[in-house]
Scaffold this motif. Structure first.
Motif, PDB file in Angstrom:
ATOM      1  N   VAL A 148       8.699  -4.594  -1.483  1.00  0.00           N
ATOM      2  CA  VAL A 148       9.116  -3.114  -1.341  1.00  0.00           C
ATOM      3  C   VAL A 148      10.860  -4.038  -2.175  1.00  0.00           C
ATOM      4  N   TYR A 149      10.779  -3.040  -3.552  1.00  0.00           N
ATOM      5  CA  TYR A 149      12.689  -3.143  -3.796  1.00  0.00           C
ATOM      6  C   TYR A 149      12.817  -2.373  -4.591  1.00  0.00           C
ATOM      7  N   GLY A 150      14.003  -1.700  -4.223  1.00  0.00           N
ATOM      8  CA  GLY A 150      14.884  -0.779  -3.805  1.00  0.00           C
ATOM      9  C   GLY A 150      15.356  -0.245  -5.032  1.00  0.00           C
ATOM     10  N   LYS A 151      15.720   0.692  -6.246  1.00  0.00           N
ATOM     11  CA  LYS A 151      16.048   0.415  -7.690  1.00  0.00           C
ATOM     12  C   LYS A 151      16.885   1.652  -7.976  1.00  0.00           C
ATOM     13  N   VAL A 152      18.355   1.300  -8.791  1.00  0.00           N
ATOM     14  CA  VAL A 152      18.597   2.357  -9.018  1.00  0.00           C
ATOM     15  C   VAL A 152      18.679   3.049 -10.184  1.00  0.00           C
ATOM     16  N   ASN A 153      18.514   4.101 -10.540  1.00  0.00           N
ATOM     17  CA  ASN A 153      18.528   4.359 -12.090  1.00  0.00           C
ATOM     18  C   ASN A 153      19.734   5.625 -12.189  1.00  0.00           C
ATOM     19  N   THR A 154      20.267   6.308 -13.266  1.00  0.00           N
ATOM     20  CA  THR A 154      21.266   6.860 -13.602  1.00  0.00           C
ATOM     21  C   THR A 154      21.895   8.538 -12.605  1.00  0.00           C
ATOM     22  N   THR A 155      20.150   8.692 -11.778  1.00  0.00           N
ATOM     23  CA  THR A 155      20.349   9.347 -11.199  1.00  0.00           C
ATOM     24  C   THR A 155      20.125   9.512  -9.695  1.00  0.00           C
ATOM     25  N   ASN A 156      19.226   8.690  -9.347  1.00  0.00           N
ATOM     26  CA  ASN A 156      19.174   8.069  -7.541  1.00  0.00           C
ATOM     27  C   ASN A 156      18.371   6.800  -7.731  1.00  0.00           C
ATOM     28  N   ILE A 157      18.083   6.352  -5.770  1.00  0.00           N
ATOM     29  CA  ILE A 157      18.036   5.563  -5.589  1.00  0.00           C
ATOM     30  C   ILE A 157      16.104   6.031  -5.512  1.00  0.00           C
ATOM     31  N   GLN A 158      15.451   5.026  -5.896  1.00  0.00           N
ATOM     32  CA  GLN A 158      14.320   4.217  -5.780  1.00  0.00           C
ATOM     33  C   GLN A 158      13.532   3.271  -5.397  1.00  0.00           C
ATOM     34  N   THR A 159      12.013   3.997  -4.873  1.00  0.00           N
ATOM     35  CA  THR A 159      12.036   2.782  -3.546  1.00  0.00           C
ATOM     36  C   THR A 159      10.211   2.294  -4.148  1.00  0.00           C
ATOM     37  N   PHE A 160      10.214   1.091  -4.462  1.00  0.00           N
ATOM     38  CA  PHE A 160       8.733   0.443  -5.242  1.00  0.00           C
ATOM     39  C   PHE A 160       8.570  -0.283  -4.067  1.00  0.00           C
ATOM     40  N   VAL A 161       6.792  -0.173  -3.993  1.00  0.00           N
ATOM     41  CA  VAL A 161       6.591  -0.826  -3.169  1.00  0.00           C
ATOM     42  C   VAL A 161       5.004  -1.769  -3.602  1.00  0.00           C
ATOM     43  N   SER A 162       4.243  -3.084  -3.509  1.00  0.00           N
ATOM     44  CA  SER A 162       3.355  -3.682  -4.065  1.00  0.00           C
ATOM     45  C   SER A 162       2.710  -4.098  -2.480  1.00  0.00           C
ATOM     46  N   ASN A 163       1.477  -4.060  -3.346  1.00  0.00           N
ATOM     47  CA  ASN A 163       0.435  -4.348  -1.820  1.00  0.00           C
ATOM     48  C   ASN A 163      -0.216  -5.162  -2.191  1.00  0.00           C
ATOM     49  N   ASP A 164       0.529  -5.841  -3.786  1.00  0.00           N
ATOM     50  CA  ASP A 164      -0.760  -7.367  -3.832  1.00  0.00           C
ATOM     51  C   ASP A 164       0.291  -8.210  -4.286  1.00  0.00           C
ATOM     52  N   SER A 165       0.837  -8.516  -2.965  1.00  0.00           N
ATOM     53  CA  SER A 165       1.785  -9.757  -3.210  1.00  0.00           C
ATOM     54  C   SER A 165       2.374  -9.066  -4.847  1.00  0.00           C
ATOM     55  N   GLY A 166       2.758  -8.410  -5.030  1.00  0.00           N
ATOM     56  CA  GLY A 166       3.777  -8.582  -6.275  1.00  0.00           C
ATOM     57  C   GLY A 166       3.070  -8.390  -7.555  1.00  0.00           C
ATOM     58  N   ALA A 167       2.306  -8.546  -7.644  1.00  0.00           N
ATOM     59  CA  ALA A 167       1.438  -7.786  -9.453  1.00  0.00           C
ATOM     60  C   ALA A 167       1.922  -6.574  -9.339  1.00  0.00           C
ATOM     61  N   SER A 168       1.879  -5.949  -9.159  1.00  0.00           N
ATOM     62  CA  SER A 168       2.333  -4.369  -9.620  1.00  0.00           C
ATOM     63  C   SER A 168       2.588  -4.023  -8.610  1.00  0.00           C
ATOM     64  N   PHE A 169       3.802  -2.619  -9.055  1.00  0.00           N
ATOM     65  CA  PHE A 169       4.839  -1.595  -8.053  1.00  0.00           C
ATOM     66  C   PHE A 169       4.199  -0.588  -8.236  1.00  0.00           C
ATOM     67  N   THR A 170       4.666   0.437  -7.164  1.00  0.00           N
ATOM     68  CA  THR A 170       4.436   1.112  -6.748  1.00  0.00           C
ATOM     69  C   THR A 170       5.329   2.253  -6.501  1.00  0.00           C
ATOM     70  N   ASN A 171       6.016   3.419  -7.306  1.00  0.00           N
ATOM     71  CA  ASN A 171       7.338   4.043  -7.182  1.00  0.00           C
ATOM     72  C   ASN A 171       6.775   5.277  -5.747  1.00  0.00           C
ATOM     73  N   VAL A 172       6.940   5.263  -4.516  1.00  0.00           N
ATOM     74  CA  VAL A 172       7.125   5.794  -2.951  1.00  0.00           C
ATOM     75  C   VAL A 172       8.155   6.538  -3.005  1.00  0.00           C
ATOM     76  N   SER A 173       8.656   6.925  -4.105  1.00  0.00           N
ATOM     77  CA  SER A 173       9.889   7.867  -3.694  1.00  0.00           C
ATOM     78  C   SER A 173       9.490   9.051  -3.285  1.00  0.00           C
ATOM     79  N   GLY A 174      10.437  10.121  -1.781  1.00  0.00           N
ATOM     80  CA  GLY A 174      10.286  10.845  -1.417  1.00  0.00           C
ATOM     81  C   GLY A 174      10.918  12.117  -2.933  1.00  0.00           C
ATOM     82  N   SER A 175      10.739  13.103  -3.100  1.00  0.00           N
ATOM     83  CA  SER A 175      11.251  14.332  -3.920  1.00  0.00           C
ATOM     84  C   SER A 175      12.882  14.603  -3.275  1.00  0.00           C
TER      85      SER A 175
END
Length: 135
Positions: free
Chosen positions: A106-133
């Motif tokens: 799980v990575y926490g990412k900051v962009n210019t407007t909010n903090i987002q959460t990204f999760v990988s279920n494949d050992s880090g090969a890809s990440f999906t944004n699972v942030s709520g609205s």
């Protein structure tokens, strides 16, 4: 700061949060229990390392979250160097956590407007944004 399964220590340097701000000097490492330290090659221009997480499966790998246009989310091993973590490279990542079986990252990412959460279920090969609205 973290310690890998093979006993190596890693320390990230620099801070740009809140009132305390100072530029870092990259990532330092020690293979002798902290008696001596050296700069991890190619990390010297990274001024803000926010989180280091030891990989629970790969004995010499760490996961890195940081602020730098070329850093973002990375992994590092002494033999393989730095590798972008899936589609998270070049982002401003503020945290990383790895499950005990190493499959969920799980990575926490900051962009210019909010903090987002990204999760990988494949050992880090890809990440999906699972942030709520936020609604």
């Amino acid at each position: 700061m973290c310690q890998t399964l093979d006993g190596t220590y890693y320390v990230g340097t620099g801070c740009s949060w809140f009132q305390e701000q100072w530029p870092g000097e990259g990532i330092l490492t020690s293979t002798d229990g902290g008696v001596t330290w050296s700069l991890v090659p190619s990390s010297g221009n990274w001024s803000n390392i926010y989180e280091l997480e030891a990989d629970p499966i790969v004995a010499d790998r760490i996961w890195i979250a940081g602020q730098h246009s070329s850093l973002g989310a990375q992994t590092y091993t002494p033999t393989g160097g730095f590798t972008a973590a899936g589609n998270m490279a070049g982002t401003n990542c503020i945290d990383v956590q790895v499950s005990v079986d190493g499959t969920v990252i799980v990575y926490g990412k900051v962009n210019t407007t909010n903090i987002q959460t990204f999760v990988s279920n494949d050992s880090g090969a890809s990440f999906t944004n699972v942030s709520g609205s936020g609604a």
